[in-house]
Scaffold this motif. Structure first.
Motif, mmCIF file in Angstrom:
data_model
loop_
_atom_site.group_PDB
_atom_site.id
_atom_site.type_symbol
_atom_site.label_atom_id
_atom_site.label_comp_id
_atom_site.label_asym_id
_atom_site.label_seq_id
_atom_site.Cartn_x
_atom_site.Cartn_y
_atom_site.Cartn_z
ATOM 1 N N PRO A 1 -25.040 12.429 117.751
ATOM 2 C CA PRO A 1 -25.666 11.230 117.604
ATOM 3 C C PRO A 1 -25.984 10.834 116.150
ATOM 4 O O PRO A 1 -26.111 9.755 115.941
ATOM 5 N N ALA A 2 -25.856 11.845 115.329
ATOM 6 C CA ALA A 2 -26.112 11.326 113.772
ATOM 7 C C ALA A 2 -24.630 10.666 113.401
ATOM 8 O O ALA A 2 -24.581 10.516 112.097
ATOM 9 N N GLY A 3 -23.637 10.949 113.981
ATOM 10 C CA GLY A 3 -22.419 10.311 113.443
ATOM 11 C C GLY A 3 -21.438 11.323 113.218
ATOM 12 O O GLY A 3 -20.495 11.134 112.313
ATOM 13 N N MET A 4 -21.380 12.706 113.285
ATOM 14 C CA MET A 4 -20.754 13.750 112.909
ATOM 15 C C MET A 4 -20.165 14.404 114.248
ATOM 16 O O MET A 4 -20.974 14.693 115.097
ATOM 17 N N ILE A 5 -18.874 14.673 114.115
ATOM 18 C CA ILE A 5 -18.157 15.568 115.035
ATOM 19 C C ILE A 5 -18.059 16.937 114.554
ATOM 20 O O ILE A 5 -17.383 17.045 113.660
ATOM 21 N N GLY A 6 -18.536 17.766 115.035
ATOM 22 C CA GLY A 6 -18.535 19.362 114.589
ATOM 23 C C GLY A 6 -17.012 19.873 115.459
ATOM 24 O O GLY A 6 -17.433 20.044 116.646
ATOM 25 N N ILE A 7 -16.402 20.541 114.539
ATOM 26 C CA ILE A 7 -15.400 21.045 115.175
ATOM 27 C C ILE A 7 -15.201 22.566 115.194
ATOM 28 O O ILE A 7 -14.736 23.311 116.097
ATOM 29 N N GLY A 8 -15.844 23.252 114.145
ATOM 30 C CA GLY A 8 -16.036 24.585 114.043
ATOM 31 C C GLY A 8 -16.917 25.157 112.788
ATOM 32 O O GLY A 8 -17.330 24.276 112.184
ATOM 33 N N TYR A 9 -16.910 26.460 112.693
ATOM 34 C CA TYR A 9 -17.438 27.078 111.422
ATOM 35 C C TYR A 9 -16.527 27.840 110.392
ATOM 36 O O TYR A 9 -15.723 28.721 111.252
ATOM 37 N N TRP A 10 -16.594 27.562 109.272
ATOM 38 C CA TRP A 10 -16.067 28.717 108.202
ATOM 39 C C TRP A 10 -17.062 29.661 107.639
ATOM 40 O O TRP A 10 -18.176 29.404 108.327
ATOM 41 N N GLU A 11 -16.689 30.324 106.728
ATOM 42 C CA GLU A 11 -17.602 31.345 106.404
ATOM 43 C C GLU A 11 -18.193 31.154 104.965
ATOM 44 O O GLU A 11 -17.329 30.934 103.818
ATOM 45 N N ASN A 12 -19.360 30.972 104.755
ATOM 46 C CA ASN A 12 -19.964 31.025 103.215
ATOM 47 C C ASN A 12 -20.250 32.239 103.159
ATOM 48 O O ASN A 12 -19.759 33.052 102.328
ATOM 49 N N GLY A 13 -21.226 33.030 104.174
ATOM 50 C CA GLY A 13 -21.365 34.442 103.921
ATOM 51 C C GLY A 13 -22.861 34.856 103.982
ATOM 52 O O GLY A 13 -23.783 34.078 103.915
#
Ligand code: TK8
Length: 335
Positions: free
Chosen positions: A139-151
């Motif tokens: 709803p905020a205009g962002m499509i989330g595809i997945g997660y990478w790692e910061n850690g």
């Protein structure tokens, strides 16, 4: 006279051809994915982006092209997130924490000591709960595809070794610009200040703050050790990078390229986690050359965990009590 007419005809034809060519060119114009991160080009995160760029440009035969920026040159995390909303920036892959401004569910990952292992983080993030948090940003205009790692985030400071929670009292700490870490560090008696990542090195150097917290890899690649003498393996939070796209861009992208983008994001995720984890011990050993590193046992860390536990009750109403409960249950059952 004839010559001039001929010249005029040729000129008109030439212009017409130019236009035709121009049209052909624009039909083949690639889709551009611009993205920028706060870390520098030595970071695993930037190498992950380079990996994704290569994978995607190859798999789409150059029909989708990536433009990469590092060291906050495209703006800090918040600015990139806003760029996604406006449609001026196509992709975000920074720490997902600051996106809490757009969906409170994101705060789930900032709860202290939620994850205790990589296996737990992978299982939760790559499963339905992880997806639920990503979907809450649409709803905020962002499509989330997945997660990478910061850690796992570790504590550094320039003032003293931190061995027990008592050593935290009065420490001025930079935190990410999002509310949960503020509460966490206040409970420990520290004095937290939210700040954009791009300002952290200078703030540490000029002693505006005594310390900060970030994964070992960031502490090394951003040379925080030059301005921080002490480190402790608090591992108080596991920070995921959220891989998000501007909905404005995504809606225009043909399906075949959406698929190619997803595959490149997941291939880069596997590269990212593998590279970061393989390097972790080496990274820590390297830091030990420059810093005094305190390694606490899981037992010793329990004292920090106990003091910060009220953060769960404070934020559960905003995150959604049911989501917090489901996440905690899922992780407990994994142990
Ligand atoms: C870099 C940030 C960074 C994060 C922070 O853009 O702000 O401390 O951990 O990695 O995303």
């Amino acid at each position: 006279m004839k010559k001039t007419i001929l010249a005029a005809i040729l000129a008109v034809c030439g212009i017409a051809m130019l236009f035709a060519n121009g049209n052909q060119e624009s039909a083949k114009k690639p889709y551009i994915i611009k993205t920028g991160i706060g870390l520098n080009d030595q970071s695993v995160q930037f190498k992950t982006l380079e990996f994704m760029k290569k994978t995607l440009e190859q798999s789409t035969d150059g029909a989708v092209v990536m433009q990469l920026y590092h060291s906050s040159t495209l703006g800090d995390d918040m600015a990139v997130l806003e760029g996604l909303q406006l449609g001026t920036i196509e992709m975000f892959c920074g720490t997902i924490g600051p996106a809490a401004q757009f969906s409170s569910k994101v705060k789930l990952f900032d709860l202290p000591f939620l994850f205790t292992s990589y296996a737990q983080a992978d299982a939760l993030l790559d499963g339905p709960i992880g997806q639920e948090v990503l979907d809450s940003l649409e709803p905020a205009g962002m499509i989330g595809i997945g997660y990478w790692e910061n850690g796992f985030r570790q504590l550094t400071n320039s003032s003293r070794p931190v061995k027990t929670p008592k050593d935290m009292i009065g420490l001025k700490l930079r935190t990410m610009p999002t509310p949960v870490p503020l509460s966490t560090f206040r409970l420990l008696g520290a004095n937290p200040t939210p700040m954009n990542f791009g300002e952290v090195f200078t703030a540490l150097q000029q002693k505006v703050v005594d310390g900060q917290e970030n994964p070992w890899e960031t502490i090394l690649s951003n040379k925080f050790y030059e301005v921080q003498k002490y480190a402790t393996n608090t591992g108080h939070v596991y920070s995921p990078f959220g891989v998000l796209f501007s909905k404005k861009f995504w809606d225009k992208l043909p399906d075949e390229y959406k698929q190619a983008v997803k595959e490149a994001v997941y291939a880069a995720r596997d590269f990212n986690r593998k590279t970061a984890r393989e390097a972790e011990q080496r990274t820590l050993n390297e830091l030990k050359k420059y810093m005094e590193v305190t390694i606490l046992s899981p037992e010793e860390l329990k004292a920090f965990q106990k003091i910060t536990r009220p953060v769960y009750d404070e934020f559960a109403p905003e995150i959604g009590p049911d989501l917090v409960k489901r996440a905690v249950k899922f992780l407990n059952e994994m142990q």
